[in-house]
Motif scaffolding. Structure first.
Motif, PDB file in Angstrom:
ATOM      1  N   PHE A  84      29.464 102.962 130.155  1.00 21.82           N
ATOM      2  CA  PHE A  84      30.635 102.507 130.849  1.00 21.82           C
ATOM      3  C   PHE A  84      30.325 101.360 131.290  1.00 21.82           C
ATOM      4  O   PHE A  84      29.525 101.209 132.067  1.00 21.82           O
ATOM      5  N   PHE A  85      31.189 100.251 131.147  1.00 24.58           N
ATOM      6  CA  PHE A  85      31.049  98.979 131.810  1.00 24.58           C
ATOM      7  C   PHE A  85      32.159  98.077 131.951  1.00 24.58           C
ATOM      8  O   PHE A  85      33.167  98.511 131.394  1.00 24.58           O
ATOM      9  N   PRO A  86      32.015  97.214 132.884  1.00 25.37           N
ATOM     10  CA  PRO A  86      33.317  96.070 132.985  1.00 25.37           C
ATOM     11  C   PRO A  86      33.419  95.296 131.812  1.00 25.37           C
ATOM     12  O   PRO A  86      32.456  95.078 131.251  1.00 25.37           O
ATOM     13  N   PRO A  87      34.458  94.419 131.613  1.00 22.42           N
ATOM     14  CA  PRO A  87      34.410  93.489 130.687  1.00 22.42           C
ATOM     15  C   PRO A  87      33.170  92.753 130.683  1.00 22.42           C
ATOM     16  O   PRO A  87      32.726  92.248 131.812  1.00 22.42           O
ATOM     17  N   VAL A  88      32.809  92.266 129.583  1.00 22.93           N
ATOM     18  CA  VAL A  88      31.443  91.467 129.586  1.00 22.93           C
ATOM     19  C   VAL A  88      31.633  89.783 130.009  1.00 22.93           C
ATOM     20  O   VAL A  88      32.902  89.334 129.651  1.00 22.93           O
TER      21      VAL A  88
END
Lengths: 91, 152
Positions: A84-88
């Motif tokens: 899971f990660f924020p926008p790149v």
């Protein structure tokens, strides 16, 4: 003698899912990696709920399964790595 | 096709020279090149450094997929993507994209596509160090005019 399959013979990692967090989400959660049981897990959204019980998925957070971009409905199975990660923001 | 992630300062022109040395001379007529460099300002603040985080394994995979996609859309002879990871200072290169092709149009178009697709899909995250000591994660900017991307 037949050797029966038993819980003790089972590879403990075979029934787990690795969860990884990156960037601002990693900082917010105070963790970069976790392992959750794969029992009853069907999709990416299930993995989030098991790893972060009671916490809604923050808006705009993205996901990947086994290093490929994924949606929350995508299937997850034993041994998968879910991130899971924020926008790149590269480049 | 090549993908290179560097934790040391990137030398884009050396990388391009080295890669081109491996191509058959006379087999291409154009090389389009983009180099992105770190600014010392962003969103109205002075920025003293930046740290680039990535997702080892996924980032390389995604960049290779983007290169494959460019190859299916344009007559690309070869391509190179180099990207910094770790701590970067103003003036240092962050990214280099190079495309070799028989003619300029495919080289320009594929180079633009690779850069826009990288910004949209590749798993990198920037955290800035500001002059006043604060650290902040960079928010994605709206996509510029990008015929290939999802748009603004």
């Amino acid at each position: 003698m037949f050797k029966l399959c038993s819980e003790t013979d089972r590879d403990p990692h075979a029934m787990s899912i690795t969860v990884r967090y990156f960037a601002s989400l990693r900082e917010q959660l105070g963790a970069s990696e976790a392992s959750v049981s794969a029992d009853g897990i069907r999709c990416v959204a299930d993995v989030w709920q098991r790893a972060q019980p009671g916490r809604d998925l923050p808006p705009r957070v993205l996901a990947a399964v086994n290093h490929a971009h994924a949606s929350l409905e995508d299937t997850v199975t034993d041994g998968d790595e879910v991130a899971f990660f924020p926008p790149v923001t590269g480049g | 096709m090549a993908v290179v992630l560097h934790s040391e300062p990137l030398e884009p022109f050396n990388l391009v020279n080295e890669h081109e040395g491996g191509l058959s001379p006379g087999s291409f007529g154009a090389c389009a090149l983009f180099v992105g460099t770190m600014r010392d300002f962003n969103d109205g603040d002075a920025v003293t450094a930046m740290t680039l985080e990535h997702y080892p394994g996924m980032t390389e995979r995604e960049l290779a997929l983007i290169e494959d996609e460019a190859r299916t859309r344009w007559p690309v002879q070869d391509s190179l993507i180099g990207h910094r990871v770790g701590r970067v200072e103003p003036g240092q290169p962050i990214v280099v994209v190079a495309v070799w092709s028989a003619h300029r149009q495919a080289a320009f178009d594929a180079c633009r596509f690779l850069m826009e697709a990288l910004k949209e899909r590749a798993t990198f995250w920037k955290q800035e160090e500001l002059q006043d000591g604060r650290r902040r994660w960079v928010s994605p900017s709206p996509q510029p005019l990008s015929p290939e991307g999802r748009g603004a």
